[in-house]
Motif scaffolding. Structure first.
Motif, PDB file in Angstrom:
ATOM      1  N   MET A 102      10.710   2.532 -37.184  1.00 47.02           N
ATOM      2  CA  MET A 102       9.391   2.251 -37.754  1.00 47.02           C
ATOM      3  C   MET A 102       8.945   3.450 -38.596  1.00 47.02           C
ATOM      4  O   MET A 102       9.118   4.594 -38.196  1.00 47.02           O
ATOM      5  N   LEU A 103       8.352   3.172 -39.746  1.00 45.51           N
ATOM      6  CA  LEU A 103       7.902   4.232 -40.639  1.00 45.51           C
ATOM      7  C   LEU A 103       6.620   4.861 -40.116  1.00 45.51           C
ATOM      8  O   LEU A 103       5.703   4.153 -39.666  1.00 45.51           O
ATOM      9  N   ASP A 104       6.540   6.165 -40.206  1.00 47.17           N
ATOM     10  CA  ASP A 104       5.369   6.909 -39.764  1.00 47.17           C
ATOM     11  C   ASP A 104       4.388   7.030 -40.931  1.00 47.17           C
ATOM     12  O   ASP A 104       4.735   7.526 -42.008  1.00 47.17           O
ATOM     13  N   VAL A 105       3.154   6.572 -40.726  1.00 51.19           N
ATOM     14  CA  VAL A 105       2.153   6.562 -41.796  1.00 51.19           C
ATOM     15  C   VAL A 105       1.842   7.976 -42.270  1.00 51.19           C
ATOM     16  O   VAL A 105       1.667   8.227 -43.469  1.00 51.19           O
ATOM     17  N   HIS A 106       1.782   8.934 -41.341  1.00 48.98           N
ATOM     18  CA  HIS A 106       1.484  10.307 -41.729  1.00 48.98           C
ATOM     19  C   HIS A 106       2.589  10.879 -42.620  1.00 48.98           C
ATOM     20  O   HIS A 106       2.316  11.581 -43.604  1.00 48.98           O
ATOM     21  N   ARG A 107       3.840  10.556 -42.311  1.00 54.66           N
ATOM     22  CA  ARG A 107       4.939  11.045 -43.144  1.00 54.66           C
ATOM     23  C   ARG A 107       4.898  10.403 -44.539  1.00 54.66           C
ATOM     24  O   ARG A 107       5.227  11.045 -45.530  1.00 54.66           O
ATOM     25  N   LEU A 108       4.511   9.146 -44.586  1.00 51.36           N
ATOM     26  CA  LEU A 108       4.334   8.501 -45.888  1.00 51.36           C
ATOM     27  C   LEU A 108       3.246   9.199 -46.691  1.00 51.36           C
ATOM     28  O   LEU A 108       3.370   9.372 -47.914  1.00 51.36           O
ATOM     29  N   ARG A 109       2.179   9.588 -46.020  1.00 50.64           N
ATOM     30  CA  ARG A 109       1.090  10.309 -46.690  1.00 50.64           C
ATOM     31  C   ARG A 109       1.592  11.643 -47.239  1.00 50.64           C
ATOM     32  O   ARG A 109       1.222  12.051 -48.344  1.00 50.64           O
ATOM     33  N   VAL A 110       2.449  12.325 -46.479  1.00 46.87           N
ATOM     34  CA  VAL A 110       3.011  13.597 -46.938  1.00 46.87           C
ATOM     35  C   VAL A 110       3.888  13.380 -48.168  1.00 46.87           C
ATOM     36  O   VAL A 110       3.790  14.120 -49.154  1.00 46.87           O
ATOM     37  N   LEU A 111       4.732  12.351 -48.144  1.00 43.45           N
ATOM     38  CA  LEU A 111       5.591  12.073 -49.295  1.00 43.45           C
ATOM     39  C   LEU A 111       4.750  11.719 -50.522  1.00 43.45           C
ATOM     40  O   LEU A 111       5.076  12.113 -51.648  1.00 43.45           O
ATOM     41  N   ARG A 112       3.672  10.979 -50.309  1.00 40.28           N
ATOM     42  CA  ARG A 112       2.787  10.631 -51.421  1.00 40.28           C
ATOM     43  C   ARG A 112       2.191  11.889 -52.046  1.00 40.28           C
ATOM     44  O   ARG A 112       2.066  11.991 -53.276  1.00 40.28           O
ATOM     45  N   ALA A 113       1.827  12.851 -51.231  1.00 39.96           N
ATOM     46  CA  ALA A 113       1.276  14.106 -51.750  1.00 39.96           C
ATOM     47  C   ALA A 113       2.338  14.887 -52.516  1.00 39.96           C
ATOM     48  O   ALA A 113       2.049  15.502 -53.548  1.00 39.96           O
ATOM     49  N   VAL A 114       3.580  14.878 -52.036  1.00 40.95           N
ATOM     50  CA  VAL A 114       4.671  15.549 -52.751  1.00 40.95           C
ATOM     51  C   VAL A 114       4.862  14.912 -54.124  1.00 40.95           C
ATOM     52  O   VAL A 114       5.026  15.611 -55.135  1.00 40.95           O
ATOM     53  N   ALA A 115       4.806  13.576 -54.181  1.00 43.26           N
ATOM     54  CA  ALA A 115       4.960  12.880 -55.458  1.00 43.26           C
ATOM     55  C   ALA A 115       3.805  13.207 -56.400  1.00 43.26           C
ATOM     56  O   ALA A 115       3.997  13.392 -57.606  1.00 43.26           O
ATOM     57  N   GLU A 116       2.604  13.284 -55.851  1.00 39.61           N
ATOM     58  CA  GLU A 116       1.422  13.542 -56.677  1.00 39.61           C
ATOM     59  C   GLU A 116       1.424  14.961 -57.242  1.00 39.61           C
ATOM     60  O   GLU A 116       1.076  15.195 -58.401  1.00 39.61           O
ATOM     61  N   HIS A 117       1.820  15.935 -56.432  1.00 36.78           N
ATOM     62  CA  HIS A 117       1.721  17.340 -56.835  1.00 36.78           C
ATOM     63  C   HIS A 117       3.016  17.910 -57.386  1.00 36.78           C
ATOM     64  O   HIS A 117       3.007  18.989 -57.980  1.00 36.78           O
ATOM     65  N   GLY A 118       4.133  17.208 -57.184  1.00 31.97           N
ATOM     66  CA  GLY A 118       5.379  17.633 -57.791  1.00 31.97           C
ATOM     67  C   GLY A 118       6.106  18.766 -57.107  1.00 31.97           C
ATOM     68  O   GLY A 118       7.104  19.259 -57.632  1.00 31.97           O
ATOM     69  N   SER A 119       5.637  19.207 -55.966  1.00 32.41           N
ATOM     70  CA  SER A 119       6.338  20.263 -55.222  1.00 32.41           C
ATOM     71  C   SER A 119       5.902  20.249 -53.769  1.00 32.41           C
ATOM     72  O   SER A 119       4.805  19.776 -53.442  1.00 32.41           O
ATOM     73  N   PHE A 120       6.756  20.789 -52.908  1.00 35.29           N
ATOM     74  CA  PHE A 120       6.421  20.872 -51.484  1.00 35.29           C
ATOM     75  C   PHE A 120       5.277  21.862 -51.271  1.00 35.29           C
ATOM     76  O   PHE A 120       4.387  21.628 -50.444  1.00 35.29           O
ATOM     77  N   ASN A 121       5.299  22.971 -51.998  1.00 35.31           N
ATOM     78  CA  ASN A 121       4.273  23.997 -51.804  1.00 35.31           C
ATOM     79  C   ASN A 121       2.881  23.485 -52.172  1.00 35.31           C
ATOM     80  O   ASN A 121       1.917  23.685 -51.434  1.00 35.31           O
ATOM     81  N   ARG A 122       2.772  22.839 -53.330  1.00 33.15           N
ATOM     82  CA  ARG A 122       1.452  22.337 -53.753  1.00 33.15           C
ATOM     83  C   ARG A 122       0.984  21.191 -52.848  1.00 33.15           C
ATOM     84  O   ARG A 122      -0.204  21.059 -52.563  1.00 33.15           O
ATOM     85  N   ALA A 123       1.924  20.344 -52.418  1.00 31.48           N
ATOM     86  CA  ALA A 123       1.561  19.280 -51.478  1.00 31.48           C
ATOM     87  C   ALA A 123       1.074  19.875 -50.165  1.00 31.48           C
ATOM     88  O   ALA A 123       0.094  19.391 -49.567  1.00 31.48           O
ATOM     89  N   ALA A 124       1.724  20.954 -49.711  1.00 30.21           N
ATOM     90  CA  ALA A 124       1.307  21.611 -48.470  1.00 30.21           C
ATOM     91  C   ALA A 124      -0.104  22.153 -48.592  1.00 30.21           C
ATOM     92  O   ALA A 124      -0.925  22.019 -47.673  1.00 30.21           O
ATOM     93  N   ALA A 125      -0.426  22.758 -49.733  1.00 32.15           N
ATOM     94  CA  ALA A 125      -1.765  23.300 -49.942  1.00 32.15           C
ATOM     95  C   ALA A 125      -2.807  22.192 -49.944  1.00 32.15           C
ATOM     96  O   ALA A 125      -3.903  22.336 -49.378  1.00 32.15           O
ATOM     97  N   ALA A 126      -2.484  21.075 -50.567  1.00 28.14           N
ATOM     98  CA  ALA A 126      -3.441  19.959 -50.623  1.00 28.14           C
ATOM     99  C   ALA A 126      -3.660  19.346 -49.249  1.00 28.14           C
ATOM    100  O   ALA A 126      -4.773  18.883 -48.941  1.00 28.14           O
ATOM    101  N   LEU A 127      -2.627  19.328 -48.419  1.00 34.89           N
ATOM    102  CA  LEU A 127      -2.721  18.702 -47.097  1.00 34.89           C
ATOM    103  C   LEU A 127      -3.105  19.689 -45.993  1.00 34.89           C
ATOM    104  O   LEU A 127      -3.215  19.298 -44.827  1.00 34.89           O
ATOM    105  N   LEU A 128      -3.282  20.968 -46.369  1.00 32.99           N
ATOM    106  CA  LEU A 128      -3.594  22.027 -45.403  1.00 32.99           C
ATOM    107  C   LEU A 128      -2.485  22.161 -44.367  1.00 32.99           C
ATOM    108  O   LEU A 128      -2.725  22.309 -43.162  1.00 32.99           O
ATOM    109  N   LEU A 129      -1.241  22.080 -44.843  1.00 33.88           N
ATOM    110  CA  LEU A 129      -0.062  22.256 -44.009  1.00 33.88           C
ATOM    111  C   LEU A 129       0.762  23.417 -44.563  1.00 33.88           C
ATOM    112  O   LEU A 129       0.504  23.920 -45.660  1.00 33.88           O
TER     113      LEU A 129
END
Length: 375
Positions: free
Chosen positions: A1-28
């Motif tokens: 089963m797909l984890d909704v939180h992980r999908l949210r993380v992948l969506r942020a990576v797609a939006e920001h174009g990098s793991f670092n920027r996605a981490a900053a946006a998600l406070l991770l």
């Protein structure tokens, strides 16, 4: 089963174009983002993102997951708004609309709706089509009146479009213009003129048309208001291309039909596709469709000030009487509460006709679910 939180993380990576920027946006931390993406890849059995010196690129599997994440996020937002509504004392409904569409349709549609449903607290939000589309998809609006020049708006999953009317473009000419006696004109016949633009989309359309017709577009004035644009035409600044529902040429000006193949502006209704029926949204959609029907006729004589404006407002005075209720009261003799606001919180006058009482609002009202595009 797909984890909704992980999908949210992948969506942020797609939006920001990098793991670092996605981490900053998600406070991770970047490490946490990487772990979530790796876990998602294990659960689907395919790589979803490829790192490179230029950033992160999604694989085809990753793009499919991001599309699903956007749909799931929109569904969850709608559910959250619906749950918030359960605690409301009154039934609530939110309509988004662009300015000229609201000015044309709401004076007839709103009195009809509030007369039949005085128990509903209706909020009207001013929004351009792209913003209105996002509001409907996220549950911030139950319905939206929107427009597009080149066919219906591109729709994401879960949102449907119902046509209301086609809004032909007219040319507004200043007093004494030599072509004022013509029944119809092509914009290329005014290629040497200076233009007054009343909408950014109109300007984009005009530029494409001018390029195809082989003339240079000379813009004398650019506004975001078709009515102000026509005032400038009346002052002799230039000519303007104006949708029919916005026609209100000043005294002495002439409105002339535009010859094909210039496309009309398409006006329609956006609504979420829902399995659960929402009777109030259906009733409001029906009122808007009924208000759009008289718009099929042409405006008054060319040059008649306010021809199209009158078409959109003249029926409002009789709308309450036809519903069997005096103006200013609902079906049960109560004054319906209708709030009209822009997306910035400023009070708007759209719909403040007949039985509609406009009350200053401080923000959006929690919406309800709607079935189909408009039910």
């Amino acid at each position: 089963m797909l984890d909704v939180h992980r999908l949210r993380v992948l969506r942020a990576v797609a939006e920001h174009g990098s793991f670092n920027r996605a981490a900053a946006a998600l406070l991770l931390t970047p490490s946490a983002v990487s772990q979530h993406v790796a876990a998602l890849e294990r659960s689907v059995g395919h790589p979803v993102a490829v790192r490179s010196p230029r950033g992160v690129t999604l694989t085809e599997a990753g793009r499919l997951l991001v599309e699903a994440a956007e749909t799931i996020s929109a569904e969850l937002d709608q559910v959250r708004h619906a749950i918030d509504r359960l605690a409301a004392v009154r039934q609530r409904l939110t309509l988004a609309t662009f300015t000229s569409g609201g000015r044309h349709l709401l004076p007839e549609a709103l009195p009809r709706f509030v007369a039949a449903h005085p128990e509903v607290e209706l909020t009207v939000l001013e929004a351009e089509p792209e913003a209105a589309l996002a509001m409907v998809r996220g549950g911030a609006a139950d319905l939206a009146v929107a427009y597009a020049f080149d066919g219906p708006l591109p729709l994401p999953p879960g949102v449907a479009w119902t046509p209301l009317l086609d809004d032909p473009l007219w040319l507004v000419l200043p007093p004494g213009h030599p072509l004022a006696g013509r029944e119809a004109l092509g914009p290329d016949e005014l290629g040497g003129a200076r233009w007054v633009v009343g909408c950014l989309r109109t300007e984009a359309f005009l530029r494409r048309y001018a390029e195809q017709a082989g003339f240079e577009l000379r813009v004398a004035a650019s506004t975001t208001d078709y009515f102000f644009a026509q005032t400038l035409v009346g002052a002799g600044v230039g000519v303007a291309l104006v949708p029919r529902v916005c026609l209100a040429p000043p005294a002495g000006c002439t409105a002339v039909r535009v010859e094909p193949p210039v496309p009309p502006r398409h006006i329609g209704l956006l609504g979420p596709v829902r399995r659960r029926a929402q009777p109030y949204a259906q009733a409001l959609a029906a009122a808007l469709r009924a208000a759009a029907e008289p718009a099929a006729g042409a405006p008054g004589p060319a040059g008649d000030r306010g021809a199209a404006e009158a078409a959109g407002t003249a029926s409002a005075a009789g709308a309450m009487g036809s519903a069997g209720n005096p103006a200013g009261t609902g079906a049960a003799g109560t004054t319906p509460a209708t709030r009209a606001t822009s997306t910035t919180g400023a009070t708007d006058s759209a719909g403040a006709t007949g039985a509609v009482r406009v009350v200053g609002a401080t923000g959006a009202t929690a919406p309800e679910e709607a079935e189909g595009a408009v039910g």
